[in-house]
Design an enzyme around this catalytic site. Sequence first.
Site, PDB file in Angstrom:
ATOM      1  N   ALA A  70      77.734  -3.756 -31.294  1.00 30.84           N
ATOM      2  CA  ALA A  70      77.288  -4.495 -32.475  1.00 30.84           C
ATOM      3  C   ALA A  70      78.253  -5.646 -32.735  1.00 30.84           C
ATOM      4  CB  ALA A  70      77.225  -3.562 -33.686  1.00 30.84           C
ATOM      5  N   GLY A 113      76.683  -0.181 -30.100  1.00 27.10           N
ATOM      6  CA  GLY A 113      75.289  -0.496 -30.360  1.00 27.10           C
ATOM      7  C   GLY A 113      74.498  -0.750 -29.098  1.00 27.10           C
ATOM      8  N   GLU A 116      73.478   2.586 -27.898  1.00 24.57           N
ATOM      9  CA  GLU A 116      72.433   3.064 -28.806  1.00 24.57           C
ATOM     10  C   GLU A 116      71.104   2.368 -28.532  1.00 24.57           C
ATOM     11  OE1 GLU A 116      74.695   4.295 -32.869  1.00 24.57           O
ATOM     12  OE2 GLU A 116      74.894   2.194 -32.288  1.00 24.57           O
ATOM     13  N   GLU A 136      83.153   3.550 -31.235  1.00 24.73           N
ATOM     14  CA  GLU A 136      83.316   3.207 -32.652  1.00 24.73           C
ATOM     15  C   GLU A 136      84.537   3.854 -33.292  1.00 24.73           C
ATOM     16  OE1 GLU A 136      78.884   2.717 -31.790  1.00 24.73           O
ATOM     17  OE2 GLU A 136      80.493   4.090 -31.211  1.00 24.73           O
TER      18      GLU A 136
END
Length: 264
Positions: A70, A113, A116, A136
């Site tokens: 992300a 991300g 994911e 993370e």
Amino acid sequence: MSTTKQYEFILTSQPAAGVGLITLNRPKALNALSTPLFAELNDAFAAFDADDGVRALVLTGSERAFAAGADIKEMKDKEYAEVYKTRFLESWSRISSVSKPIIAAVSGYALGGGCELALMCDIILASPTAVFGQPEVNIGVIPGGGGTQRLARAIGKSRAMEMTLTGRNISAEEASAWGLVSRVVGPGEGAVVAEAVAMAETIASKGALAVQAGKEAVNAAYEGSLAEGLRYERRLFHAMFATKDQKEGMAAFAEKRKPNWTQS
């Protein structure tokens, strides 16, 4: 869907019959997933999903990075009240509502991300260079785009815990051994995308209603008990007998000929 629609952070095309291709295109940021990028991604998926001429989708990034995570620069100054009130990252889950199968073609980094995002897809193919991880914990947070939930379902509790709590990245070979990806394709630039497009073209050649029902049935296995999943599968199976494609498919098999799907 017109392949000429211009986006800022993604590219769209139709590289084969019935196949839509979406390529993440933030090379300087290693395809970091920002809110504007995801808005474009959701728009492109919705457009392909509504296009009867497209029956299977491929999502990819660059050779260096599928998506390296992300966009931390976007997130770093946000406060709890803001992210909670605005349901930050909730829009990512819209991909899960796409009715057509999505194949992730992963090269390079698929971290945070990016991992994911790959997990949101229905099938993952990996190049030998692919690296998966949920790092993370290294920046003081946890996965927020479904990583803890989808990882546990894909590779089991212990391995999901290891990736989430240590932040360790895993290679394409390890991801394949753990069941995170379908398989690792051969080496070479563009090989994983070519393989994904070929698989998507195969899927697109089948009856669209059966493909859609098959995707729904497999996904149901992750959302309820075994008994519930079996009942749902049977309902979808029975429903296939109301379609013209079921009649054509079985007649073609009995007559030893290729079926002529009408997608109805």
